[in-house]
Design an enzyme around this catalytic site. Structure first.
Site, PDB file in Angstrom:
ATOM      1  N   TYR A 106       0.821  -1.217   0.000  1.00 10.31           N
ATOM      2  CA  TYR A 106       0.000   0.000   0.000  1.00 10.31           C
ATOM      3  C   TYR A 106       0.858   1.271   0.000  1.00 10.31           C
ATOM      4  CZ  TYR A 106      -3.826  -3.242   0.961  1.00 10.31           C
ATOM      5  OH  TYR A 106      -4.727  -4.269   0.889  1.00 10.31           O
ATOM      6  N   ASP A 168      -1.644 -10.637   8.731  1.00 10.75           N
ATOM      7  CA  ASP A 168      -0.846 -11.681   8.056  1.00 10.75           C
ATOM      8  C   ASP A 168       0.629 -11.583   8.394  1.00 10.75           C
ATOM      9  OD1 ASP A 168      -2.703 -13.217   6.299  1.00 10.75           O
ATOM     10  OD2 ASP A 168      -3.137 -11.212   5.555  1.00 10.75           O
ATOM     11  N   TYR A 489     -11.421  -1.172  -0.054  1.00 13.36           N
ATOM     12  CA  TYR A 489     -11.426  -0.811   1.381  1.00 13.36           C
ATOM     13  C   TYR A 489     -10.142  -0.090   1.759  1.00 13.36           C
ATOM     14  CZ  TYR A 489      -8.004  -3.967   3.629  1.00 13.36           C
ATOM     15  OH  TYR A 489      -6.842  -4.571   4.080  1.00 13.36           O
ATOM     16  N   ARG A 490      -9.151  -0.090   0.863  1.00 16.24           N
ATOM     17  CA  ARG A 490      -7.826   0.444   1.185  1.00 16.24           C
ATOM     18  C   ARG A 490      -7.049   0.419  -0.110  1.00 16.24           C
ATOM     19  NH1 ARG A 490      -4.217  -3.215   5.306  1.00 16.24           N
ATOM     20  NH2 ARG A 490      -2.634  -1.702   5.877  1.00 16.24           N
TER      21      ARG A 490
END
Ligand code: ADP
Length: 546
Positions: A106, A168, A489-490
């Protein structure tokens, strides 16, 4: 190992001259101590997950020079953070806060605006301020990783009582992951929903505490998230409205036992029926955790062998039959879908739930419950088992080795837990991957009433062509999904404008409100300009969007 090349000049923020930058840096050194300020005047070095750079995105999808910091500053306290914020306002230098900067996929530690000064909170602000075994809560600073919190709980002898929900990869910051609305895999997997109370430095330098934290002398900050009045926490997640310096988090009571299980499903088209079966089980909490439904390509890739071990051509997608043949050689056996779940509580309670799950899953022809008891210790299943029971792990990184210089970037749309939605998202992502010649790694993470489809594109970050293909594929998928009514969502820094643009109902009313808030809270537009598509007035409409 070569000596890093010096940069001629640091990546200066646009509009700041070299002289002004030097003067600003001299001021910052005086304020914080020279040892806590580093100008980025060396060549960028990528490192790896545990020794990641805080100057740029080591998995960059754009040109290496795009999202680069001019300097990094290390505050040691909330007061230091206030000092940095006031300094940025005086010098009009953009700053970009990170907790630990392990936000891989991200954007990592990179700032959205080139030349921003990265405020690395994680290096010095790493205290666990409280762990309460009575209330099942904790209070942490930005530099506390999931590993550190887990270890502290063990060290205090509380490991039998308290669990931390971990994502994770456990090396990231509890605060960083939570404010970016990351997820984990126990029943407490929705990190944002399970946090309680923030301390935030606003872009003008004031400090606020949210919820009960606003009441002097309270003892309820971590127990009741709302306090009185508007629930302001939301504006500090996935935004650029403040710097979070403390956060409360609820901890899960040890449920008195747990058991992970693995089912496989043979046919690609089993997806829709399977999701229909999962939904009622999940909403009724018979499937209790944020479980994962993973695709066979990822099952093969997570074994850690590069794709070249299976398939010689560098370009194009590894053929399906080859992937299935490789899967057949593994302890899990051939499959298209692998469902990793965990059930909690004492054995007799687990047995009831497991029986209900088993009966439901077996309605799908070809469903197999895999006997995992004899799985070798380094089998991926055990990593999922650790994560689903609150023990941080790093095994997930192994699929990065699928290609040389393996990097990843995610497409992560959300939908209801419905077969139709799963099939639609799967089909559009699969089509775009084939078009761009990219191996397809989808995994569905099922929340309580929604699911995140996480599709990781693994690419060679040294190849301009592979980066371009990955980015084009992502951009196409975001548009395709939005056309069908799905949103992410991101997202990665490079896609924030595009994704924000898909949330456009009523002539972009929501973004207009965010802009009003941004301009009110950050009149000089110094804090993380452009993060999540929110640009301050000083930048808006001047070609910064991408
Ligand atoms: P992690 O190391 O847990 O993966 P990061 O520190 O990379 O998380 O944080 C993810 C993103 O969230 C950052 O890029 C930053 O924009 C934002 N963020 C992280 N920590 C804070 C914070 N304390 N205050 C405000 N924003 C933050």
């Amino acid at each position: 190992t070569a000596i890093p090349r010096r940069r001629a000049v640091p990546a200066l923020p646009q509009g700041v001259t070299a002289e002004a930058f030097e003067a600003a840096m001299a001021d910052l050194r005086t304020l914080l101590g020279a040892e806590h300020v580093e100008v980025v005047d060396q060549a960028l070095r990528d490192g790896w997950y545990m020794e990641h750079p805080n100057t740029h995105d080591m998995m960059t999808i754009l040109d290496d020079e795009e999202f680069v910091a001019s300097a990094v500053v290390y505050p040691g306290s909330t007061e230091d953070v206030q000092t940095v914020v006031r300094w940025a306002n005086r010098h009009l230098v953009p700053i970009f806060p990170i907790s630990m900067g392990r936000n891989l996929g991200y954007g990592g530690a990179a700032p959205r605006v080139r030349g921003s000064v990265v405020v690395d909170l994680g290096r010095r602000m790493r205290q666990i301020l409280d762990i309460s075994a009575e209330d099942f809560t904790c209070l942490v600073e930005p530099g506390v990783s999931f590993y550190a919190l887990h270890e502290a709980i063990q060290a205090r002898g509380l490991g039998d009582a308290l669990w931390v929900d971990v994502p994770d990869l456990g090396g990231g910051s509890v605060i960083g992951n939570t404010v970016d609305r990351g997820v984990g895999y126990t029943p407490y997997g929705d990190h944002w929903a399970t946090h309680a109370g923030l301390e935030v430095v606003l872009p003008t330098g004031e400090v606020v505490r949210t919820g009960m934290g606003a009441l002097p002398g309270n003892n309820t900050w971590q127990a009741f998230p709302y306090g009185f009045g508007p629930f302001s926490d939301g504006i500090f997640s996935q935004s650029n409205f403040g710097i979070v310096t403390k956060m409360g988090m609820t901890l899960m009571p040890n449920p008195g036992g747990h058991e992970s299980f693995l089912y496989t499903f043979q046919r690609e088209e089993d997806l829709a029926q399977l999701i229909e079966i999962i939904r009622p089980l999940r909403i009724r909490n018979i499937l209790e955790n944020v479980a994962q439904l993973r695709h066979v390509t990822q099952s093969v890739a997570v074994r850690g062998q590069p794709r070249s071990a299976y398939y010689a051509p560098v370009d194009g997608v590894v053929p399906d039959d080859l992937v299935h043949a490789e899967a057949a050689k593994t302890p899990t056996g051939d499959h298209t879908w692998a469902y990793y779940g965990t059930t909690y509580g004492p054995a007799e309670v687990r047995a009831l739930k497991l029986a209900a799950v088993d009966a439901a899953f077996r309605r799908i022809p070809g469903c197999r419950k895999i006997d995992t008891a004899a799985f070798p210790a380094d089998e991926y299943f055990w990593s999922r088992d650790r994560i689903a029971s609150g023990t941080p792990d790093l095994h997930e990184l192994r699929w990065c080795q699928w290609v040389p210089n393996g990097s990843h970037i995610a497409f992560s749309p959300v939908s209801p837990i419905r077969g139709h939605d799963a099939a639609a998202l799967y089909a559009l992502a699969k089509r775009r991957h084939a078009e761009h010649g990219i191996d397809f790694f989808p995994a569905f993470c099922v929340g309580l009433r929604e699911m995140h489809l996480i599709v990781e594109i693994v690419f060679d970050r040294t190849s301009a062509a592979k980066k371009a293909a990955a980015l084009a594929c992502l951009r196409d998928m975001v548009d395709d999904a939005a056309a069908l009514g799905y949103g992410e969502y991101r997202t990665h820094l490079a896609l924030m404008d595009q994704v924000a643009g898909t949330y456009s109902w009523n002539d972009g009313a929501l973004m207009k409100m965010h802009e009003v808030l941004k301009d009110a809270l950050d009149p000089n537009g110094i804090l993380a300009p452009g993060r999540c598509g929110i640009w301050p007035r000083r930048y808006r409409g001047r070609g910064w969007e991408m």
